[in-house]
Write a protein that holds these residues in place. Structure first.
Motif, PDB file in Angstrom:
ATOM      1  N   GLU A  55       0.842  -1.201   0.000  1.00  0.00           N
ATOM      2  CA  GLU A  55       0.000   0.000   0.000  1.00  0.00           C
ATOM      3  C   GLU A  55       0.870   1.242   0.000  1.00  0.00           C
ATOM      4  OE1 GLU A  55      -3.473   2.006   2.839  1.00  0.00           O
ATOM      5  OE2 GLU A  55      -2.636   0.055   3.384  1.00  0.00           O
ATOM      6  N   VAL A  56       0.304   2.321  -0.556  1.00  0.00           N
ATOM      7  CA  VAL A  56       0.938   3.633  -0.543  1.00  0.00           C
ATOM      8  C   VAL A  56      -0.123   4.642  -0.140  1.00  0.00           C
ATOM      9  CG1 VAL A  56       2.161   5.357  -1.907  1.00  0.00           C
ATOM     10  CG2 VAL A  56       2.452   2.938  -2.445  1.00  0.00           C
ATOM     11  N   ARG A  57       0.254   5.603   0.712  1.00  0.00           N
ATOM     12  CA  ARG A  57      -0.691   6.637   1.140  1.00  0.00           C
ATOM     13  C   ARG A  57      -0.022   8.009   1.083  1.00  0.00           C
ATOM     14  NH1 ARG A  57      -1.846   2.696   5.519  1.00  0.00           N
ATOM     15  NH2 ARG A  57      -0.420   3.893   6.826  1.00  0.00           N
ATOM     16  N   THR A  58      -0.812   9.001   0.759  1.00  0.00           N
ATOM     17  CA  THR A  58      -0.373  10.387   0.816  1.00  0.00           C
ATOM     18  C   THR A  58      -1.599  11.282   0.905  1.00  0.00           C
ATOM     19  OG1 THR A  58       0.940  12.145  -0.232  1.00  0.00           O
ATOM     20  CG2 THR A  58      -0.248  10.644  -1.698  1.00  0.00           C
ATOM     21  N   SER A  59      -1.452  12.428   1.547  1.00  0.00           N
ATOM     22  CA  SER A  59      -2.588  13.349   1.671  1.00  0.00           C
ATOM     23  C   SER A  59      -2.751  14.238   0.442  1.00  0.00           C
ATOM     24  CB  SER A  59      -2.406  14.220   2.923  1.00  0.00           C
ATOM     25  OG  SER A  59      -1.238  15.012   2.789  1.00  0.00           O
ATOM     26  N   VAL A  60      -1.791  14.256  -0.491  1.00  0.00           N
ATOM     27  CA  VAL A  60      -1.885  15.144  -1.648  1.00  0.00           C
ATOM     28  C   VAL A  60      -2.691  14.547  -2.797  1.00  0.00           C
ATOM     29  CG1 VAL A  60       0.287  16.318  -1.102  1.00  0.00           C
ATOM     30  CG2 VAL A  60       0.286  14.407  -2.730  1.00  0.00           C
ATOM     31  N   ALA A  61      -3.056  13.263  -2.688  1.00  0.00           N
ATOM     32  CA  ALA A  61      -3.779  12.604  -3.776  1.00  0.00           C
ATOM     33  C   ALA A  61      -4.981  11.834  -3.226  1.00  0.00           C
ATOM     34  CB  ALA A  61      -2.855  11.641  -4.519  1.00  0.00           C
ATOM     35  N   GLY A  62      -6.037  11.813  -4.015  1.00  0.00           N
ATOM     36  CA  GLY A  62      -7.211  11.021  -3.650  1.00  0.00           C
ATOM     37  C   GLY A  62      -6.941   9.535  -3.794  1.00  0.00           C
ATOM     38  N   ILE A  63      -6.067   9.182  -4.738  1.00  0.00           N
ATOM     39  CA  ILE A  63      -5.726   7.784  -4.984  1.00  0.00           C
ATOM     40  C   ILE A  63      -4.211   7.661  -5.094  1.00  0.00           C
ATOM     41  CG2 ILE A  63      -5.922   5.850  -6.621  1.00  0.00           C
ATOM     42  CD1 ILE A  63      -8.604   7.089  -7.541  1.00  0.00           C
ATOM     43  N   ALA A  64      -3.642   6.701  -4.401  1.00  0.00           N
ATOM     44  CA  ALA A  64      -2.213   6.371  -4.513  1.00  0.00           C
ATOM     45  C   ALA A  64      -2.140   4.860  -4.730  1.00  0.00           C
ATOM     46  CB  ALA A  64      -1.459   6.770  -3.250  1.00  0.00           C
ATOM     47  N   GLU A  65      -1.560   4.466  -5.864  1.00  0.00           N
ATOM     48  CA  GLU A  65      -1.514   3.045  -6.220  1.00  0.00           C
ATOM     49  C   GLU A  65      -0.125   2.649  -6.684  1.00  0.00           C
ATOM     50  OE1 GLU A  65      -6.029   2.347  -7.963  1.00  0.00           O
ATOM     51  OE2 GLU A  65      -4.424   2.762  -9.392  1.00  0.00           O
ATOM     52  N   ILE A  66       0.156   1.371  -6.540  1.00  0.00           N
ATOM     53  CA  ILE A  66       1.363   0.780  -7.102  1.00  0.00           C
ATOM     54  C   ILE A  66       0.995   0.375  -8.528  1.00  0.00           C
ATOM     55  CG2 ILE A  66       3.096  -1.032  -6.869  1.00  0.00           C
ATOM     56  CD1 ILE A  66       1.953  -1.240  -3.861  1.00  0.00           C
ATOM     57  N   HIS A  67       1.792   0.807  -9.496  1.00  0.00           N
ATOM     58  CA  HIS A  67       1.463   0.584 -10.907  1.00  0.00           C
ATOM     59  C   HIS A  67       2.586  -0.110 -11.652  1.00  0.00           C
ATOM     60  CE1 HIS A  67      -2.081   3.215 -12.333  1.00  0.00           C
ATOM     61  NE2 HIS A  67      -2.272   2.883 -11.080  1.00  0.00           N
ATOM     62  N   GLN A  68       2.202  -0.719 -12.754  1.00  0.00           N
ATOM     63  CA  GLN A  68       3.156  -1.266 -13.704  1.00  0.00           C
ATOM     64  C   GLN A  68       2.881  -0.620 -15.053  1.00  0.00           C
ATOM     65  OE1 GLN A  68       2.821  -5.458 -14.618  1.00  0.00           O
ATOM     66  NE2 GLN A  68       4.840  -5.488 -15.559  1.00  0.00           N
ATOM     67  N   MET A  69       3.952  -0.179 -15.719  1.00  0.00           N
ATOM     68  CA  MET A  69       3.837   0.350 -17.072  1.00  0.00           C
ATOM     69  C   MET A  69       4.556  -0.615 -17.989  1.00  0.00           C
ATOM     70  SD  MET A  69       4.943   1.956 -19.982  1.00  0.00           S
ATOM     71  CE  MET A  69       6.578   2.572 -19.789  1.00  0.00           C
ATOM     72  N   GLU A  70       3.928  -0.880 -19.136  1.00  0.00           N
ATOM     73  CA  GLU A  70       4.571  -1.735 -20.130  1.00  0.00           C
ATOM     74  C   GLU A  70       4.173  -1.264 -21.514  1.00  0.00           C
ATOM     75  OE1 GLU A  70       3.280  -5.751 -19.412  1.00  0.00           O
ATOM     76  OE2 GLU A  70       1.232  -5.127 -19.091  1.00  0.00           O
ATOM     77  N   MET A  71       5.053  -1.498 -22.457  1.00  0.00           N
ATOM     78  CA  MET A  71       4.786  -1.151 -23.846  1.00  0.00           C
ATOM     79  C   MET A  71       4.232  -2.384 -24.554  1.00  0.00           C
ATOM     80  SD  MET A  71       5.485   2.056 -24.215  1.00  0.00           S
ATOM     81  CE  MET A  71       5.387   2.214 -25.990  1.00  0.00           C
ATOM     82  N   LEU A  72       3.085  -2.227 -25.189  1.00  0.00           N
ATOM     83  CA  LEU A  72       2.496  -3.273 -26.009  1.00  0.00           C
ATOM     84  C   LEU A  72       2.467  -2.725 -27.422  1.00  0.00           C
ATOM     85  CD1 LEU A  72      -0.398  -4.421 -23.646  1.00  0.00           C
ATOM     86  CD2 LEU A  72       1.806  -5.527 -24.019  1.00  0.00           C
TER      87      LEU A  72
END
Length: 161
Positions: A55-72
């Motif tokens: 999990e990730v939390r911060t008060s500056v964002a409504g949503i904080a998520e762990i993401h993966q980026m990939e090129m397809l």
């Protein structure tokens, strides 16, 4: 008195061994434009025990998520992941173009030079959780793709969730 102090130190040492020691180096958050609603946070994370970033939390964002980026093909795709394993002694790199932290529904502009509070939550095999409190600098950096000289914009037009 000395025996009590030694017993106390031994107890504290054993208690601290049960919790993973997690270190974070080179954290930064990409600065945003005034109307920007999303940005990324990047860093290197290392643990002395096998744990999972859950999990990730911060008060500056409504949503904080762990993401993966990939090129397809020619399309950049991003999606949330439920967590990332941190293998004991190995460094996990969170950076542009791979795994990263996505901050969405920003409540305000994030400006270069400021610091943002960010909490990482890691979970051990025993299901116990530990918070890692960070003060992350905001930087106006552009990611340069090692495959070419062009800079990758923060939010490319082909960006899809």
């Amino acid at each position: 008195m000395n025996k009590q102090f030694i017993a106390f130190l031994t107890t504290m040492t054993l208690a601290s061994c049960a919790l993973a020691q997690v270190s974070v180096t080179a954290p930064w958050i990409r600065a945003t434009v005034p109307q920007g609603k999303a940005t990324g946070a990047f860093m290197q994370i290392k643990s002395d025990q096998d744990v999972r970033l859950v999990e990730v939390r911060t008060s500056v964002a409504g949503i904080a998520e762990i993401h993966q980026m990939e090129m397809l093909g020619q399309t950049m795709k991003m999606h949330a992941v439920d967590g990332l394993d941190l293998a004991a002694g190995k460094t996990l790199h969170l950076g542009p173009g791979g795994y990263h932290i996505m901050l969405m529904e920003l409540k305000r502009q994030l400006k270069q030079g400021e610091t943002v509070a960010l909490t990482l939550v890691v979970q051990g095999k025993d299901k116990k959780r530990k918070n890692i409190e960070l003060a992350v600098p905001v930087k106006a950096l552009t990611y340069v793709d090692p495959a070419g000289p062009a800079a990758m914009p923060a939010m490319a037009p082909q960006h899809q969730h």
